[in-house]
Design a protein around this motif. Sequence first.
Motif, PDB file in Angstrom:
ATOM      1  N   VAL A  79       0.760   5.868  -0.995  1.00 56.83           N
ATOM      2  CA  VAL A  79       0.017   7.060  -1.410  1.00 56.83           C
ATOM      3  C   VAL A  79       0.975   7.934  -2.202  1.00 56.83           C
ATOM      4  O   VAL A  79       2.107   8.194  -1.758  1.00 56.83           O
ATOM      5  CB  VAL A  79      -0.546   7.832  -0.190  1.00 56.83           C
ATOM      6  CG1 VAL A  79      -1.246   9.101  -0.657  1.00 56.83           C
ATOM      7  CG2 VAL A  79      -1.491   6.957   0.602  1.00 56.83           C
ATOM      8  N   GLU A  92      -4.451   6.727  -3.247  1.00 58.26           N
ATOM      9  CA  GLU A  92      -4.091   5.658  -2.300  1.00 58.26           C
ATOM     10  C   GLU A  92      -4.180   4.339  -3.069  1.00 58.26           C
ATOM     11  O   GLU A  92      -5.250   3.980  -3.572  1.00 58.26           O
ATOM     12  CB  GLU A  92      -5.059   5.659  -1.118  1.00 58.26           C
ATOM     13  CG  GLU A  92      -4.711   4.620  -0.051  1.00 58.26           C
ATOM     14  CD  GLU A  92      -5.729   4.657   1.079  1.00 58.26           C
ATOM     15  OE1 GLU A  92      -6.879   4.226   0.863  1.00 58.26           O
ATOM     16  OE2 GLU A  92      -5.368   5.124   2.170  1.00 58.26           O
ATOM     17  N   ASP A 116       0.859  -1.190   0.000  1.00 61.47           N
ATOM     18  CA  ASP A 116       0.000   0.000   0.000  1.00 61.47           C
ATOM     19  C   ASP A 116       0.900   1.246   0.000  1.00 61.47           C
ATOM     20  O   ASP A 116       1.906   1.295   0.714  1.00 61.47           O
ATOM     21  CB  ASP A 116      -0.903   0.025   1.245  1.00 61.47           C
ATOM     22  CG  ASP A 116      -1.848  -1.153   1.287  1.00 61.47           C
ATOM     23  OD1 ASP A 116      -2.933  -1.053   0.710  1.00 61.47           O
ATOM     24  OD2 ASP A 116      -1.491  -2.166   1.913  1.00 61.47           O
TER      25      ASP A 116
END
Length: 454
Positions: free
Chosen positions: A97, A111, A95
């Motif tokens: 951003v 995101e 993950d």
Amino acid sequence: MSRRVIARHRLGDNGRAMSNGDGRYRQFVEASADCMKELDRDGVIRFVAGLGCAALAPDGVDHLLGMRWLDLWPVEARDMVARALDRAAAGERVDFVSSRRTAAGTSRWWEVMVAPVVCNDTLDHFIVISRDVTERVALQAALEAINELLQDRLNESVARSASATTQYGSLLERWEAEHGARREAETSLAGVSEQLAMADRARDLAAASARPAQKQQAIGQLVSGIAHDFNNMLQTVIVSLSGLQDDVDELAPRHRRMLTYAVEGARHATALTRRLLAFARNQQARPEPFDLGDLVEGFADFARHGMSGRIAIEVFRQPGPLPVWMDRHGLEQALMNVCLNARDAMEGMGKMVIEVGERMGGASTGEVMRERAASRQIFVSVTDTGGGMAEDVRQRLFEPYFTTKEGGSGLGLAQVYGTVAQAGGGIEIESEAGVGTRIRLVFPRYPEPLDLPE
């Protein structure tokens, strides 16, 4: 003069899986606020869906297909994105951003979640879900700016108070200085109030962007509840059928056949329930070793009962075991979709031939199973006597939501594509105008002996 068109669609390690469903499931995917992408092992985009794609490609996502996902990012972010793909290829969910410019030239914050999809201990493809969090980032920046502004004003007030105390010795002078500082503080407070109002608007936007995700979760819960209720009702039917099977010797032969069809239909309904739960919970397939010839022979009896009486079905099976490793219920559903497609091509009347056997891989497999070209392969083909298909239809045959039938969902053959790809197999298509079409599903032969019941 008729023209013979022969093509083979390679699936192998680069295939993608699509769940079977009707038009409602397409709405579920397209209603998502996220931008959902499927990448092959080299990071090339081969499927895009979701309302979130509008910011990325307002004129349509077709031009994104075939592009490297890495090339969509600015140069300064590509090293980070490449590392994310490397970590995902090693089996890790990643993950991050980052900001990226849209086609309109505006900068948006995303995101991103990158997850690997593994089949038979081998990376098959990547799933990438991107969510536009520009409003959330703006809210965070506004809050930080407010904090900095308040701190600066406090420091200025303290400094001015100290300076006023030093500079002015009289109480009146100190009062006038403090009064001026108060007026400045009130002016600053008005500016802070405006920024707080802006922060409230940003928070409202963030809440609005979260509502589609909540709706998607609610849809999954609804599907799960329906599947559970359907399964409970189905168990009552299965128990009743089991009671009839205990007294099968007392039934007439015709009633025995009808009981067999009912039991087979209940088994398929159980598999459908499992698929609904898989849609709601993102469950994985359940591969197992089995004899494809035995499965096809049993399936043919069920298909004869389910098809119109004007469809003749013949089955030709090569002798000997025909072992494969894949999800049994997924293959049955794929065969049913191919047979239903053949029935529609014949307009409900004609002859359907199902052939199952073994062959050696070679040049005839095209690019579908190149890595297994010299291996033994198990195949099952369905041939119809319909009118064949045009070249443009053949090229788009396995695209999700593509259909030539009025009211069709366009997901039946897409499910076939995904099931065969997940098993490491391929699909071959032969079609001749005015003669008919043959669709052949090819799988690697399971190398171990089958431990089947006597």
